[in-house]
Enzyme design. Structure first.
Site, PDB file in Angstrom:
ATOM      1  N   SER A  12       0.829  -1.222   0.000  1.00 17.49           N
ATOM      2  CA  SER A  12       0.000   0.000   0.000  1.00 17.49           C
ATOM      3  C   SER A  12       0.853   1.257   0.000  1.00 17.49           C
ATOM      4  O   SER A  12       0.319   2.359  -0.141  1.00 17.49           O
ATOM      5  CB  SER A  12      -0.905   0.006   1.236  1.00 17.49           C
ATOM      6  OG  SER A  12      -0.114   0.020   2.414  1.00 17.49           O
ATOM      7  N   SER A 132      15.226  -6.975   2.992  1.00 24.32           N
ATOM      8  CA  SER A 132      15.942  -6.762   4.254  1.00 24.32           C
ATOM      9  C   SER A 132      16.270  -5.281   4.338  1.00 24.32           C
ATOM     10  O   SER A 132      15.406  -4.427   4.099  1.00 24.32           O
ATOM     11  CB  SER A 132      17.180  -7.657   4.261  1.00 24.32           C
ATOM     12  OG  SER A 132      18.001  -7.395   5.355  1.00 24.32           O
ATOM     13  N   TYR A 146      15.210  -2.861  15.266  1.00 25.81           N
ATOM     14  CA  TYR A 146      14.984  -2.921  13.816  1.00 25.81           C
ATOM     15  C   TYR A 146      16.123  -3.700  13.162  1.00 25.81           C
ATOM     16  O   TYR A 146      15.894  -4.624  12.369  1.00 25.81           O
ATOM     17  CB  TYR A 146      14.885  -1.508  13.231  1.00 25.81           C
ATOM     18  CG  TYR A 146      14.743  -1.505  11.725  1.00 25.81           C
ATOM     19  CD1 TYR A 146      13.556  -1.927  11.126  1.00 25.81           C
ATOM     20  CD2 TYR A 146      15.791  -1.116  10.899  1.00 25.81           C
ATOM     21  CE1 TYR A 146      13.416  -1.954   9.749  1.00 25.81           C
ATOM     22  CE2 TYR A 146      15.666  -1.137   9.521  1.00 25.81           C
ATOM     23  CZ  TYR A 146      14.475  -1.555   8.952  1.00 25.81           C
ATOM     24  OH  TYR A 146      14.348  -1.581   7.584  1.00 25.81           O
ATOM     25  N   LYS A 150      16.155  -7.356  11.045  1.00 27.59           N
ATOM     26  CA  LYS A 150      16.668  -7.528   9.680  1.00 27.59           C
ATOM     27  C   LYS A 150      17.897  -8.452   9.653  1.00 27.59           C
ATOM     28  O   LYS A 150      18.088  -9.196   8.699  1.00 27.59           O
ATOM     29  CB  LYS A 150      16.985  -6.163   9.055  1.00 27.59           C
ATOM     30  CG  LYS A 150      15.743  -5.288   8.822  1.00 27.59           C
ATOM     31  CD  LYS A 150      14.767  -5.898   7.821  1.00 27.59           C
ATOM     32  CE  LYS A 150      13.628  -4.954   7.463  1.00 27.59           C
ATOM     33  NZ  LYS A 150      12.704  -5.516   6.468  1.00 27.59           N
TER      34      LYS A 150
END
Ligand SMILES: NC(=O)c1ccc[n+]([C@@H]2O[C@H](COP(=O)([O-])OP(=O)(O)OC[C@H]3O[C@@H](n4cnc5c(N)ncnc54)[C@H](OP(=O)(O)O)[C@@H]3O)[C@@H](O)[C@H]2O)c1
Length: 271
Positions: A12, A132, A146, A150
């Site tokens: 989106s 990633s 975060y 990843k």
């Protein structure tokens, strides 16, 4: 590439949206998903179908994959892109906040892989592209969770690449550097950061991070790389996209002594 069926998560906004639109333009049959997409699938004039899928939810993911199979009869590729960032010191991040980050960025990716793999095995092949980050190679201060999410995607993807290869399934990492998307405004600041002893450092770092992202690469650059991967008969394990200095930094991580590398990163972020 006409007719190749691709499922994209987080389509989106930002990178996912750019991938969905670019691949649809190039003749792929694209199924884009997100939580804000309609529950009743909508098809755009370019043939892009958007529908609701929450990667945090097993059932939603399975229903999404089943829907694509009912509509298209096959699933040639998946782009695991849905994700968000949280910011805050490691110490200030509650376990709940940390789990929420991993739930979407890591478990969301795993969930979609697990739903897609049986389909791809039965078909005799497919491609999984996991989005990633250069933050999955270089740990970013005040984005520790975060980066952890990843780094986890990186390990998962490398292992899966080796496991899925005998079944003709190609598994590839894409590591964007800073990219101009909704990511910056949607970043969640951990609750304890407001009154934290880390606050002066945190604010300094986040200013640099946000400025770099707002001046980052256009998301279509990532979409072009994803399309190249889908066309490639034997894609490499990882592709880096983004500003040259950031790609250089990732390459230098494997060359410079750790102490020097981490010093340079912390100086860059004004720590
Ligand atoms: N922007 C950057 O600088 C950058 C750099 C490196 C890597 N990345 C990675 O690129 C990916 C895309 O990020 P972006 O920059 O394009 O950010 P974005 O513009 O905020 O887009 C994130 C997308 O993920 C979707 N999403 C979030 N949580 C979801 C969930 N639980 N289930 C399904 N969809 C979900 C969002 O849609 P809904 O909210 O409608 O669900 C949205 O479509 C992320 O994995 C991010 O970590 C971004």
């Amino acid at each position: 590439m006409s007719g190749k069926v691709v499922l994209i998560t987080g389509a989106s906004s930002g990178i996912g949206k750019a991938c969905a639109e670019y691949l649809a333009q190039k003749g792929y049959r694209v199924f884009g998903t997100s939580r804000s997409a309609p529950r009743n699938p909508e098809v755009s004039p370019t043939g892009l179908t958007m529908f609701y899928m929450d990667v945090n939810d097993d059932r939603s993911v399975q229903e999404g994959v089943d829907f694509v199979l009912r509509q298209a009869g096959r699933l040639d590729a998946v782009v695991n892109n849905a994700g968000f960032g949280i910011a805050g010191s490691v110490e200030d991040t509650s376990i709940e906040e940390a789990k929420a980050q991993l739930e979407t960025n890591f478990f969301g990716t795993l969930r979609v892989c697990r739903a897609a793999l049986p389909v791809m095995r039965a078909q005799g092949g497919g491609t999984i592209v996991n989005i990633s980050s250069l933050g999955g190679i270089i740990a970013l201060p005040f984005q520790g969770l975060y980066s952890a999410s990843k780094f986890a995607v990186e390990g998962l993807t490398e292992a899966l690449r080796m496991e899925a290869q005998p079944f003709g399934i190609r598994v590839v990492l894409v590591e964007p550097g800073d990219t101009r998307t909704g990511f910056t405004d949607r970043r969640v600041r951990v609750a304890a950061s407001a009154n934290s002893v880390y606050r002066p450092y945190f604010e300094r770092v986040i200013q640099v991070v946000e400025a770099d992202e707002r001046n980052g690469t256009h998301p279509e650059a990532v979409a072009r790389v994803v399309e190249r991967i889908l066309r490639h008969p034997n894609p490499a394990p990882r592709y880096r996209v983004g500003p040259f200095v950031q790609r250089l930094a990732a390459a230098l991580k494997g060359v410079l002594p750790d102490r020097l590398f981490l010093w340079a990163i912390s100086k860059y972020y004004r720590l």
